[in-house]
Write an enzyme that holds these catalytic residues in place. Structure first.
Site, PDB file in Angstrom:
ATOM      1  N   GLY A  13      -1.045   5.398  -4.717  1.00 25.25           N
ATOM      2  CA  GLY A  13       0.400   5.197  -4.860  1.00 25.25           C
ATOM      3  C   GLY A  13       0.860   4.550  -6.149  1.00 25.25           C
ATOM      4  CD  GLU A  19      -0.036  -3.530  -3.625  1.00 28.14           C
ATOM      5  OE1 GLU A  19      -0.116  -2.299  -3.378  1.00 28.14           O
ATOM      6  OE2 GLU A  19      -0.544  -4.402  -2.930  1.00 28.14           O
ATOM      7  CG  ASP A  79       6.520  -1.843   4.550  1.00 25.73           C
ATOM      8  OD1 ASP A  79       7.723  -2.184   4.565  1.00 25.73           O
ATOM      9  OD2 ASP A  79       6.016  -1.140   5.439  1.00 25.73           O
ATOM     10  CB  THR A  80       3.621  -5.326   6.808  1.00 27.27           C
ATOM     11  OG1 THR A  80       2.383  -4.894   6.233  1.00 27.27           O
ATOM     12  CG2 THR A  80       4.240  -4.202   7.630  1.00 27.27           C
ATOM     13  N   GLY A  81       3.178  -6.555   3.831  1.00 29.96           N
ATOM     14  CA  GLY A  81       2.454  -7.545   3.037  1.00 29.96           C
ATOM     15  C   GLY A  81       0.963  -7.611   3.366  1.00 29.96           C
ATOM     16  CG  ASP A  96       1.641   9.426   0.489  1.00 35.54           C
ATOM     17  OD1 ASP A  96       1.710   8.186   0.349  1.00 35.54           O
ATOM     18  OD2 ASP A  96       1.003   9.974   1.409  1.00 35.54           O
TER      19      ASP A  96
HETATM   20  P1  IMP Z   1       1.878  -2.936   3.703  1.00 36.03           P
HETATM   21  O1  IMP Z   1       0.455  -3.318   3.898  1.00 36.03           O
HETATM   22  O2  IMP Z   1       2.615  -2.825   5.010  1.00 36.03           O
HETATM   23  O3  IMP Z   1       2.633  -3.811   2.734  1.00 36.03           O
HETATM   24  O4  IMP Z   1       1.876  -1.422   3.240  1.00 36.03           O
HETATM   25  C1  IMP Z   1       1.867  -1.013   1.969  1.00 36.03           C
HETATM   26  C2  IMP Z   1       1.455   0.438   1.878  1.00 36.03           C
HETATM   27  O5  IMP Z   1       2.084   1.272   2.875  1.00 36.03           O
HETATM   28  C3  IMP Z   1       1.927   0.973   0.559  1.00 36.03           C
HETATM   29  O6  IMP Z   1       0.973   0.757  -0.461  1.00 36.03           O
HETATM   30  C4  IMP Z   1       2.184   2.438   0.853  1.00 36.03           C
HETATM   31  O7  IMP Z   1       0.996   3.202   0.652  1.00 36.03           O
HETATM   32  C5  IMP Z   1       2.560   2.481   2.316  1.00 36.03           C
HETATM   33  N1  IMP Z   1       4.035   2.548   2.483  1.00 36.03           N
HETATM   34  C6  IMP Z   1       4.838   1.578   2.978  1.00 36.03           C
HETATM   35  N2  IMP Z   1       6.125   1.967   2.992  1.00 36.03           N
HETATM   36  C7  IMP Z   1       6.157   3.224   2.499  1.00 36.03           C
HETATM   37  C8  IMP Z   1       7.233   4.183   2.243  1.00 36.03           C
HETATM   38  O8  IMP Z   1       8.430   3.956   2.487  1.00 36.03           O
HETATM   39  N3  IMP Z   1       6.851   5.379   1.706  1.00 36.03           N
HETATM   40  C9  IMP Z   1       5.552   5.691   1.426  1.00 36.03           C
HETATM   41  N4  IMP Z   1       4.529   4.833   1.634  1.00 36.03           N
HETATM   42  C10 IMP Z   1       4.822   3.610   2.167  1.00 36.03           C
HETATM   43 MG    MG Z   2       0.460   5.824   1.190  1.00 40.31          MG
END
Ligand code: IMP
Ligand code: MG
Length: 182
Positions: free
Chosen positions: A49, A104, A108-110, A164
């Protein structure tokens, strides 16, 4: 201006190619200023990404830059272990004593970012920061210190500029809101 044809399921453009380029230039200027006295800055991209953002950012930096990549895979361990992450492809080189910026696509959630920060911190970098193209703080579950962000986004699924939907749309030059149920 001719209307841009949006792929199926795409609702609206959030940030245009021009807006993204302008914002990346601003953030790159901040980063160049912060690290100008260091020998070099190592950008670490999270595959796949962050590749588009990392290359755009790197080209705007006015300091010596190194790049390296890692890949992760995430899996859900159910309610007791949400957001489990592991390294699927590690960095090529050590980061011992280096100034490192984790790049990055989105925080999102972190969970992903926290795991990577903890892993990289254990490898004795001189400094370790986070730079993200997109930040969705409304969905944060674990706190992570984001030093550089290009855009805060609403709680909607987005694609483009590296992000994606089922591996598609990473190459779109803009960032758009998508309805995945479409
Ligand atoms: P986290 O661990 O929840 O912060 O997730 C981060 C990862 O989830 C990112 O690096 C993305 O690959 C994927 N992701 C989260 N939100 C989106 C979105 O809206 N579109 C596409 N990929 C996302
Ligand atoms: Mg992804």
């Amino acid at each position: 201006m001719a209307a841009i044809e949006l792929p199926e399921g795409v609702e609206r453009i959030l940030f245009t190619e021009e807006q993204i380029a302008a914002r990346i230039r601003e953030v790159a200027a901040e980063i160049s200023e912060r690290y100008r006295d260091e020998d070099s800055l190592k950008l670490i991209g999270v595959l796949k990404g962050s590749v588009f953002f990392l290359t755009a950012l790197a080209r705007e930096l006015s300091i010596p830059v190194k790049i390296d990549f890692l890949a992760i895979s995430t899996f859900s361990g159910g309610a007791r272990a949400p957001g489990m992450v592991r390294i699927a492809k590690d960095l090529d080189d050590t980061i011992d004593g280096e100034d490192v910026l984790l790049v990055e696509d989105i925080v999102d959630t972190g969970f992903t970012t926290r795991y990577l920060l903890q892993t990289l911190a254990g490898r004795s970098p001189n400094s370790l920061g986070i730079c993200t193209l997109l930040d969705r703080t409304t969905r944060r579950i674990v706190q992570v210190p984001v030093q550089y962000r290009c855009f805060e986004i609403p709680d909607r699924f987005v694609i483009g500029c590296g992000l994606d939907y089922k591996q598609l749309h990473r190459n779109l030059p803009y960032i758009a809101v998508m309805n995945p149920e479409h």
